[in-house]
Scaffold this active site. Structure first.
Site, PDB file in Angstrom:
ATOM      1  N   ASN A 200       0.798  -1.234   0.000  1.00  0.00           N
ATOM      2  CA  ASN A 200       0.000   0.000   0.000  1.00  0.00           C
ATOM      3  C   ASN A 200       0.830   1.284   0.000  1.00  0.00           C
ATOM      4  O   ASN A 200       0.299   2.354  -0.234  1.00  0.00           O
ATOM      5  CB  ASN A 200      -0.960   0.023   1.197  1.00  0.00           C
ATOM      6  CG  ASN A 200      -0.272  -0.299   2.503  1.00  0.00           C
ATOM      7  OD1 ASN A 200       0.431  -1.289   2.620  1.00  0.00           O
ATOM      8  ND2 ASN A 200      -0.470   0.545   3.493  1.00  0.00           N
TER       9      ASN A 200
ATOM     10  N   SER B 278     -11.099  -5.073   1.013  1.00  0.00           N
ATOM     11  CA  SER B 278     -11.997  -4.106   1.643  1.00  0.00           C
ATOM     12  C   SER B 278     -12.815  -3.373   0.594  1.00  0.00           C
ATOM     13  O   SER B 278     -12.342  -3.182  -0.529  1.00  0.00           O
ATOM     14  CB  SER B 278     -11.070  -3.093   2.318  1.00  0.00           C
ATOM     15  OG  SER B 278     -11.634  -2.579   3.456  1.00  0.00           O
TER      16      SER B 278
ATOM     17  N   CYS C 263      -3.139   4.535   7.988  1.00  0.00           N
ATOM     18  CA  CYS C 263      -3.225   3.889   9.299  1.00  0.00           C
ATOM     19  C   CYS C 263      -2.029   4.240  10.171  1.00  0.00           C
ATOM     20  O   CYS C 263      -2.075   4.146  11.381  1.00  0.00           O
ATOM     21  CB  CYS C 263      -3.306   2.388   9.123  1.00  0.00           C
ATOM     22  SG  CYS C 263      -4.344   1.959   7.762  1.00  0.00           S
TER      23      CYS C 263
HETATM   24  N1  PMP Z   1      -4.435  -3.884   4.191  1.00  0.00           N
HETATM   25  C1  PMP Z   1      -3.992  -2.952   3.334  1.00  0.00           C
HETATM   26  C2  PMP Z   1      -2.928  -3.312   2.353  1.00  0.00           C
HETATM   27  C3  PMP Z   1      -4.529  -1.671   3.363  1.00  0.00           C
HETATM   28  O1  PMP Z   1      -4.081  -0.744   2.507  1.00  0.00           O
HETATM   29  C4  PMP Z   1      -5.538  -1.365   4.308  1.00  0.00           C
HETATM   30  C5  PMP Z   1      -6.124   0.028   4.392  1.00  0.00           C
HETATM   31  N2  PMP Z   1      -5.175   1.006   4.728  1.00  0.00           N
HETATM   32  C6  PMP Z   1      -5.956  -2.375   5.182  1.00  0.00           C
HETATM   33  C7  PMP Z   1      -5.378  -3.626   5.086  1.00  0.00           C
HETATM   34  C8  PMP Z   1      -7.011  -2.127   6.205  1.00  0.00           C
HETATM   35  O2  PMP Z   1      -8.270  -2.108   5.595  1.00  0.00           O
HETATM   36  P1  PMP Z   1      -9.581  -1.682   6.375  1.00  0.00           P
HETATM   37  O3  PMP Z   1      -9.459  -0.224   6.580  1.00  0.00           O
HETATM   38  O4  PMP Z   1     -10.690  -2.023   5.461  1.00  0.00           O
HETATM   39  O5  PMP Z   1      -9.632  -2.456   7.625  1.00  0.00           O
END
Ligand code: PMP
Length: 370
Positions: free
Chosen positions: A151, A198, A318
């Site tokens: 990501n 997601s 995050c």
């Molecule tokens: N995995 C990856 C690679 C992500 O980019 C994200 C979102 N930042 C997530 C997991 C978490 O997803 P969610 O917000 O739907 O819990």
């Protein structure tokens, strides 16, 4: 205040109008609980769930029973890893140091329970190499969990080769495919055994996700309650969100086609980057919608203050609240200060050619002298 131009599609995407229209009736008119099997309202909700499940399963060419609805990729990752391992004696897991926290934090918990975890390091282009995975396999390896697309860097993992390797060694392979769905054509015979994603990264709503569980793979629940989703994920199903997530799959052909346009945009941005800046994962195999650029000898706070007209991030959303340098950028060898002075630019379906021209001029004007 004029809103900045959005270049943070890897953090989240706007809901597509057609997705929103398909969700709309399930908030007010058809608001039933899919578990209410005695009356009309429940039947309508249940039918919407089944249609949604079938549509997503069809996209992956899998039986409908392979699709489990969750609250998002974080929960799907937790359910995949903990749900698969919960009835096993602690042994060995392979993952990487560039996974999302929703995998890394789960692995840390498992270490506390006695599991041994190998964190593979990426090469300098941000790629997890097949040979590194092969070399890490032990006789006791129970699970390989490696993300399909990173990501922060956009690097693509060779999931097909890893699936074959995992099969040869009878190891289960899970992949966090959150940044891959809608960007790569994943219809294939070699999908990971378990795959998370997601809704909100593919023009669907937040708060809904999927765990794909291939036939023959058994997982155990990690939350307990009303036994929805065949007892594997208790909790009232979020009907509007699930309908919305399934509606995103109608967009897939267009999204995949659009990837070519985004590729051209990305090349244009990269061509404009001064040679004193660092393009991360430059020679990696990457998706078209994510690019990561670091500015040496630059204070990251000043950097972000200089560019209020563009919405970009310096890592994953995050991690943003922590102001710690990204673990992903550090893993590819960046210093703390270089990792913080990083722009992650991510593109999407409302990005236009003029947005790209603006971005290039603006970044050059505001940042070159820093
Ligand atoms: N995995 C990856 C690679 C992500 O980019 C994200 C979102 N930042 C997530 C997991 C978490 O997803 P969610 O917000 O739907 O819990």
């Amino acid at each position: 205040m004029q809103k900045p131009i959005y270049f943070d599609y890897a953090a989240t995407t706007p809901v597509h109008p057609s997705v929103f229209e398909q969700m709309r009736p399930y908030f007010m008119e058809d608001f039933g609980n899919a578990g209410s099997n005695q009356h009309y309202y429940g039947w309508v909700a249940e039918e919407a769930i089944q249609k949604s499940r079938a549509k997503i399963a069809q996209y992956f060419k899998l039986p409908a029973s392979s699709i489990l609805f969750t609250s998002g990729a974080t929960e799907s990752n937790n359910l995949a890893i903990l749900g698969f391992l919960s009835d096993k004696k602690p042994s060995h897991i392979i993952t990487s140091s560039i996974e999302h926290k929703a995998v890394l934090a789960v692995c840390k918990q498992l270490e506390l329970q006695g599991w041994s975890v190998t964190y593979l390091m990426p090469n300098k282009n941000g790629m997890i190499e097949l040979e590194a995975v092969r070399a890490a396999i032990q006789p006791t390896t129970a699970l390989i969990t490696l993300m399909l697309v990173n990501n922060e860097l956009g690097t693509i993992t060779d999931y097909q080769a890893i699936r074959l390797l995992a099969d040869q060694h009878q190891i289960v392979f899970h992949s966090d495919a959150t940044q891959a769905i809608g960007k790569l054509d994943l219809i294939s015979d070699h999908l990971p055994h378990l795959m998370s994603f997601s809704g909100h990264k593919i023009y669907g709503p937040k708060g809904v996700g999927v765990l794909v569980v291939q036939s023959g793979i058994t997982i155990k629940p990690i939350v307990f309650g009303g036994d929805q989703e065949r007892g594997l994920r208790s909790g009232t199903l979020a009907v509007p969100q699930i309908v919305g997530l399934a509606a995103c799959f109608d967009l897939m052909p267009d999204l995949i086609k659009q990837a070519q346009i985004l590729h051209a945009y990305k090349s244009k941005i990269l061509d404009s980057v001064p040679n004193t800046w660092t393009i991360n994962a430059q020679n990696g195999h990457t998706v078209p919608h994510i690019l990561s650029i670091s500015l040496p000898n630059t204070d990251w706070e000043t950097l972000f203050q200089r560019v209020p007209a563009i919405a970009v991030s310096n890592g994953s959303a995050c991690n943003a609240k922590t102001h710690l340098p990204s673990h992903v950028l550090k893993a590819i060898g960046l210093s703390d200060s270089l990792a913080l002075a990083t722009l992650r630019i991510s593109l999407g379906n409302t990005t236009s050619a003029s947005d790209i021209d603006f971005l290039i001029d603006y970044v050059n004007e505001k940042l070159v002298k820093l």
